[in-house]
Scaffold this motif. Structure first.
Motif, PDB file in Angstrom:
ATOM      1  N   ASN A 144       0.831  -1.198   0.000  1.00 56.99           N
ATOM      2  CA  ASN A 144       0.000   0.000   0.000  1.00 56.99           C
ATOM      3  C   ASN A 144       0.871   1.255   0.000  1.00 56.99           C
TER       4      ASN A 144
ATOM      5  N   LYS B  16      -8.176   1.942  -4.632  1.00 54.41           N
ATOM      6  CA  LYS B  16      -8.240   2.928  -3.553  1.00 54.41           C
ATOM      7  C   LYS B  16      -9.308   2.490  -2.579  1.00 54.41           C
ATOM      8  N   ASN B  17      -8.873   2.116  -1.400  1.00 56.82           N
ATOM      9  CA  ASN B  17      -9.765   1.499  -0.428  1.00 56.82           C
ATOM     10  C   ASN B  17     -10.858   2.448   0.059  1.00 56.82           C
TER      11      ASN B  17
ATOM     12  N   GLN C  64      -1.894   6.274   1.290  1.00 58.30           N
ATOM     13  CA  GLN C  64      -1.782   5.091   2.134  1.00 58.30           C
ATOM     14  C   GLN C  64      -2.929   4.118   1.919  1.00 58.30           C
ATOM     15  N   ASP C  65      -4.042   4.602   1.360  1.00 60.95           N
ATOM     16  CA  ASP C  65      -5.167   3.706   1.112  1.00 60.95           C
ATOM     17  C   ASP C  65      -5.186   3.200  -0.318  1.00 60.95           C
TER      18      ASP C  65
ATOM     19  N   PHE D 217      -3.696   0.545  -3.000  1.00 57.41           N
ATOM     20  CA  PHE D 217      -3.025  -0.744  -3.052  1.00 57.41           C
ATOM     21  C   PHE D 217      -2.787  -1.121  -4.507  1.00 57.41           C
TER      22      PHE D 217
END
Length: 898
Positions: free
Chosen positions: A376, A414-415, A439-440, A442
Motif C-alpha cells: 500500500n 483505492k480502499n 496510504q489507502d 493498493f
C-alpha cells in the motif's frame, strides 16, 4: 517599377550574394538544384555536410549521430552546437555509402543495396522542383521556379521544434530511441485543443495544464505550440492569444525537444556558455514511466535536490516492491521473486515488439492468472491523468474485471472510495513517496502461474538442465495427427450443414437454427447497415470479455473487428416481442442518421434471440467519467463545447433528419467523448425499439431519474421538449461539476454558510434549486465548479445558467427547442429570462428532497450500530442513502402540484 519586378530583382540579388557560404574554411552552395546526389563518403571531410544556410547557422548533412559509423541519416544540424534539429529517414537508417538524391520530383534517400527502392522520400509534389534551400531559421525548403514552397521540413517535425517553427493541434513530437539511434521511440508529445500531453505507449504521464510553471492566460482553443525568443507558448485565435505560456529569459536560439528518456525539455544556446536548460516536464525524478524499469519502485528523494534550480529534477531512488526482485539480463526492472510466476503478454501488443523480447513474460492463455500484491501507499504514473474504470466496488470485483481483460496487466485499488484503476498494455514504474500519501491505495500486478515459459532466473533450475523428454517425442506427433483429423472432420460436417441450409432457403423451407440469420435474407430493407454474424461479434469481443458500459438498454463491450477497427458492441435487452423485420426496419432508420455529434451505427446483429448494435468506439468514454471522475477537471471552454455539441446533436435528431427522433434518455452517460473532446450522443433512437407497454422502463432506469421531465410521471404527452428538460439538467451538472442530486458528507464544506433552503440540512444539496436561488440573487460564481479556481467569469456562468433554467421549465411549451438553444450558445440568439412561475416546482422538489434526506439520515442513525458491524451492506452507505433518497423523491414529488 511594378512590385513583381522589384521582388524578382531582389531575389536575383539575394541569390547572387548568397550563392556560397563559408564555414570552418570550407565553401558550400546555399542551395542546390535537381539531379544532385550526396553520400557521406563524398563529403566525409566535411562530416557529410552538403548544404549550409546563408548565415552558416544550420547545415544539412548525411550524418551519423554518436559517431557509431553504422547508421546514417539526412539531418539538419545546428552548426555551433552540433545539435540535430530534424532528421528524414528515422524509420530506416542507411549505411555510409547510402545516397540522397534531389530530382525534379523531390528528395529520395536510398541505401547502396536498394537504389530503386528508397527508404524515405518526400510526398508527391504539385509541380516540379527548381532548387533545395536551407534557410537561416533551419527550414529545409523545396521551391518551384516561381519561388513557391512545395515542401518544407518545418511541417514534418520529428522530436524537436525551434524558433520560427510551430506544432499544430493534432500533430506530435516523437522521441528517438537513443542518442545514436534516431528511430522513433515510445514517447510522444501531442497538442490538443486544450493542452500539451506527454504519453508513453498511449499512457499519459504529464500535461502542461497541470504543470505549476505554466500560466493559463486564456480560455480560447489551442491552435499550435511554439517557442520564441521570450518563452514557450500554446497559441490560439490565429496566434493572437497565448492560451498557456511559460516565460523564459530572452534568447536568440532555443529548442523544445522530447528526449529519448521521455522528458520534454526546453533549452537555449549561446556561443559563450553553451546549452542552458530552462524547462523540463515532468520535472520530478519519478515523473517518467520507465525511470526504474518495469515494475521498478521509484522513490522521489526531494532532499537531494532542494538546492537545485527549478529546471532540475530530483534524484530518484529505485528498488523493487514486495514480492519482486531485480531481474537479470535485459529485463530492465523487477520480476516476481517466485520463479513460477511470469508477466503475461497484453493481447493488444505484438509479441515481436522489441520491448517484450525477454523471458520474463508469457502468454497467459496457457497458465492460471493471479495477482501479486505490491503493498500500500503506492501509485502508478497514469492514475492521476485517467479515471477509475469503476467506483464503489470491492477489490475482488476490481481484480476479476482485470482477469477477464487480456489487455489489463495490473490494478490499483483505492480502499476509501472503492475506485479501481487498471494498467493496460504496458507495465511502467511504480511510484512511492516519503510523505506517506496514498496510504489507502493498493497495487497488484497480474501474473501467470505455471506458464510454459518461466523466468530466466529459475528456468534452468526447474528443468534440471535435462534435454527434451522422450515421452514428448513419441506423443506429440500422435496428438498432432489426431487433432488434424478432428479439425478436417469438423470442416467437412460444417460444409455439409452450410450446403443444406442454402438448399433449404432456395426451396423456401423454414430455418430451425435459433442462431441463424438466414431468414433476414428473405426481405430487403433500404438503408440497412452492415449485418454481423453472432460468431463474428463473439470473436471480435473475445467472447464479450471487456465490459465498458451498461444501461437500461443493455451492456456494451469493446471489440476489434477483422479489419482492426475498434468498435463498441451493445447487447440490446428489453426490446419487446417485435419481429426481426420490425427490428431491422427501426435499425435502418437509426443507421441512416449521420451527424458529427451523433455516434455512428456501423452495423447490427439479429440471430435467434440475440440483438446487437455495433457502434464506432469513443476512446475518451462517457461524459460522466470525465465530469465526475477524480481526474483533472474539464476547463470551462471544454464544458461549453460539450454543451454546444450535445445541443447540435439533439437539434438534428428533433428536426434535421428525415424521421424525428426523441432520445428520451439524455444524461452524461449517453454523451460520449472522442479525440480532443469531440462530443457524440449515443443510444439515440433506441427508445423506438421499446414496445408501448415497456415505455415505463424509462422511469426505473438506473441513473436517469435526475433527468426525467415532470411529464413522464403525469401521463402527459412525451415530445421533443422532454429531451430539452433532460438537456437542461445535464447543463447544470456541466456548470457545477457535480450530480444535481448531490448527497454530501456531514463534514462537507460547500455551501455550509448558505441560507438557501437547498442547503438547510447538513449533507444535502439539490443543485437545480440552488441554481434558481443564485439566479434570483444574480450571484452566479457560487454555482461554478470550484475546481476551475477563478478561470471562468460571472457572465460566462450566467449564460449557461439562464439557458439551463429555461430548458427545465415545468410547462413543456415554455421550454425552447434545441435549435433555439444552439442559437443561444452560438450567440446568434438573445438570451431569454427564465419564467420564475414555471420554476417554482423546483422549490417543491427541494423541500421534499430535504424531508426525504432527514428520513434517510434518521434511518441511518438508527442503523448505525448494525452498519458498523456489517460494512459490506451497500444500503447503509452514503451511495445507498442517496439512491433511496432519489427514489423517494421520484415517487413522491414528481407528480406534485401543477
Amino acid at each position: 517599377m511594378k512590385p513583381s519586378i522589384i521582388s524578382s530583382s531582389l531575389l536575383i540579388i539575394f541569390l547572387v550574394f548568397t550563392a556560397t557560404a563559408t564555414i570552418s574554411g570550407y565553401t558550400f552552395k546555399a542551395y542546390i538544384t535537381p539531379n544532385f546526389s550526396a553520400t557521406y563518403l563524398q563529403f566525409i571531410d566535411d562530416s557529410g555536410t552538403f548544404l549550409i544556410s546563408p548565415n552558416g547557422t544550420f547545415k544539412a548533412a548525411i550524418f551519423n549521430p554518436g559517431s557509431q559509423q553504422t547508421s546514417f541519416y539526412l539531418c539538419i544540424i545546428h552548426a555551433a552546437s552540433r545539435t540535430i534539429t530534424w532528421s528524414a529517414n528515422r524509420g530506416r537508417a542507411i549505411s555510409s555509402s547510402g545516397q540522397m538524391n534531389l530530382t525534379a520530383k523531390g528528395i529520395t534517400i536510398s541505401d547502396e543495396s536498394g537504389r530503386n527502392n528508397p527508404v524515405w522520400s518526400t510526398p508527391p509534389l504539385r509541380s516540379q522542383v527548381d532548387r533545395l534551400v536551407l534557410t537561416d531559421m533551419g527550414n529545409l525548403l523545396l521551391l518551384d521556379p516561381s519561388n513557391v514552397s512545395l515542401w518544407e521540413s518545418f511541417r514534418y517535425p520529428t522530436d524537436t521544434i525551434i524558433i520560427g517553427q510551430s506544432l499544430p493541434v493534432g500533430s506530435s513530437l516523437s522521441s528517438s530511441s537513443s542518442d545514436s539511434d534516431l528511430s522513433i521511440g515510445n514517447y510522444n508529445l501531442t497538442i490538443t485543443s486544450s493542452d500539451a500531453i506527454l504519453q508513453w505507449l498511449g499512457q499519459t504521464y504529464w500535461k502542461l495544464s497541470m504543470d505549476t510553471k505554466a500560466y493559463k492566460n486564456s480560455l480560447s482553443m489551442v491552435e499550435y505550440m511554439a517557442v520564441n525568443r521570450t518563452g514557450f507558448y500554446l497559441f490560439g485565435s490565429n496566434g493572437t492569444v497565448a492560451v498557456f505560456l511559460v516565460g523564459l529569459p530572452e534568447s536568440n536560439f532555443r529548442v523544445a525537444t522530447l528526449d529519448n528518456s521521455g522528458h520534454f525539455v526546453i533549452k537555449s544556446f549561446s556561443s559563450g556558455t553553451g546549452w542552458k536548460q530552462e524547462f523540463q516536464g515532468p520535472d520530478d525524478g519519478c515523473g517518467t514511466p520507465l525511470v526504474c524499469g518495469r515494475v521498478g519502485l521509484c522513490n522521489d528523494d526531494d532532499t537531494s535536490s532542494s538546492s537545485s534550480s527549478s529546471s532540475s529534477s530530483s534524484s530518484p531512488v529505485c528498488s523493487c516492491p514486495q514480492n519482486f526482485h531485480v531481474g537479470s539480463g535485459n529485463s530492465g526492472g523487477c520480476v516476481p521473486s517466485n520463479g513460477s510466476y511470469s508477466f503475461p503478454y497484453s493481447c493488444d501488443v505484438s509479441n515481436n515488439d522489441s520491448y517484450h523480447n525477454n523471458n520474463n513474460q508469457s502468454n497467459s492463455a496457457s497458465s492460471i492468472v493471479s495477482f501479486l500484491n505490491l503493498g500500500n501507499g503506492l501509485d502508478y504514473f497514469n492514475n492521476i491523468y485517467t479515471d477509475p474504470v469503476m467506483d464503489s466496488v470491492d477489490l475482488s470485483l476490481c481484480q476479476d474485471q482485470c482477469s477477464k481483460n487480456c489487455s489489463c496487466l495490473g490494478v490499483f485499488y483505492k480502499n476509501s472510495s472503492g475506485s479501481c484503476y487498471v494498467i493496460e498494455n504496458e507495465l511502467g514504474s511504480i511510484l512511492s513517496s516519503n510523505d506517506g500519501a496514498n496510504q489507502d491505495m493498493f497495487g497488484f500486478i497480474k501474473v501467470s502461474i505455471g506458464s510454459t515459459t518461466t523466468n530466466d532466473d529459475t528456468r534452468d533450475a526447474e528443468d534440471g538442465g535435462g534435454g527434451f523428454p522422450v515421452v514428448a517425442t513419441v506423443l506429440l506427433p500422435i496428438t498432432g495427427f489426431a487433432l488434424l483429423m478432428a479439425f478436417l472432420f469438423f470442416l467437412w460436417r460444417r460444409s455439409i450443414k452450410i450446403s443444406k441450409r442454402k438448399q433449404d432457403l432456395e426451396l423456401g423451407k423454414p430455418n430451425n437454427n435459433p442462431h441463424s440469420s438466414g431468414d433476414l435474407d428473405a426481405f430487403y430493407i433500404p438503408g440497412l447497415p452492415r449485418r454481423f454474424d453472432y460468431d463474428e461479434l463473439k470473436k471480435a469481443t473475445d467472447d464479450f470479455k471487456t465490459l465498458i458500459g451498461s444501461g437500461g438498454f443493455g451492456t456494451v463491450y469493446k471489440g476489434v473487428l477483422s479489419d482492426n477497427a475498434v468498435v463498441a458492441v451493445k447487447k440490446i435487452v428489453n426490446i419487446g416481442v417485435q419481429g426481426k423485420k420490425d427490428f431491422c426496419t427501426e435499425i435502418a432508420v437509426i443507421g441512416n442518421i449521420h451527424h458529427v455529434n451523433l455516434v455512428k451505427l456501423k452495423g447490427f446483429c439479429v440471430q435467434g434471440r440475440h440483438r446487437f448494435l455495433v457502434y464506432e468506439y469513443m476512446n475518451l468514454g462517457s461524459l460522466d467519467r470525465t465530469l465526475f471522475g477524480g481526474g483533472p477537471p474539464l476547463e470551462w471552454q471544454e464544458r461549453y463545447d460539450v454543451a454546444l455539441g450535445t445541443a447540435r446533436g439533439l437539434a438534428y435528431l428533433h428536426g434535421g433528419c428525415e424521421h424525428k427522433i426523441i432520445h428520451c434518455d439524455i444524461k452524461p452517460e449517453n454523451i460520449l467523448l472522442h479525440n480532443h473532446f469531440q462530443v457524440k450522443i449515443s443510444d439515440f433512437g433506441l427508445s423506438k425499439l421499446l414496445s408501448p407497454e415497456q415505455s415505463g422502463l424509462f422511469t426505473t432506469m438506473r441513473g436517469t431519474r435526475g433527468y426525467l421531465a415532470p411529464e413522464w410521471l403525469t401521463n402527459s404527452a412525451i415530445t421533443e421538449k422532454t429531451d430539452v428538460y433532460s438537456y437542461g439538467m445535464v447543463l447544470l451538472e456541466l456548470i457545477s461539476g457535480r450530480k444535481n442530486c448531490y448527497f454530501k458528507s456531514r463534514n462537507h464544506s460547500i455551501d455550509e454558510d448558505s441560507n438557501s433552503s437547498s442547503s438547510s440540512t447538513s449533507g444535502l444539496l439539490y443543485f437545480p434549486l440552488l441554481a434558481l436561488e443564485k439566479h434570483e440573487e444574480g450571484n452566479y460564481m457560487d454555482l461554478a465548479d470550484p475546481r476551475l479556481e477563478g478561470r471562468v467569469t460571472n457572465e460566462e456562468v450566467e449564460k449557461l445558467v439562464r439557458i439551463a433554467l429555461c430548458c427545465v421549465h415545468e410547462e413543456p411549451a415554455l421550454r425552447p427547442n434545441m435549435a433555439a438553444v444552439v442559437g443561444m450558445l452560438e450567440g446568434g440568439m438573445a438570451l431569454p429570462q427564465p419564467k420564475m412561475e414555471s420554476l417554482n416546482f423546483l422549490r417543491f422538489y427541494g423541500r421534499r428532497f430535504t424531508e426525504a434526506s432527514m428520513i434517510i439520515e434518521e434511518n441511518n442513525d438508527n442503523e448505525g450500530g448494525r452498519r458498523e458491524v456489517n460494512n459490506n451492506s451497500s444500503s447503509m452507505t452514503s451511495g445507498g442513502s442517496q439512491a433511496a433518497l432519489v427514489s423517494y423523491i421520484s415517487s413522491q414529488t414528481v407528480s406534485g402540484p401543477r
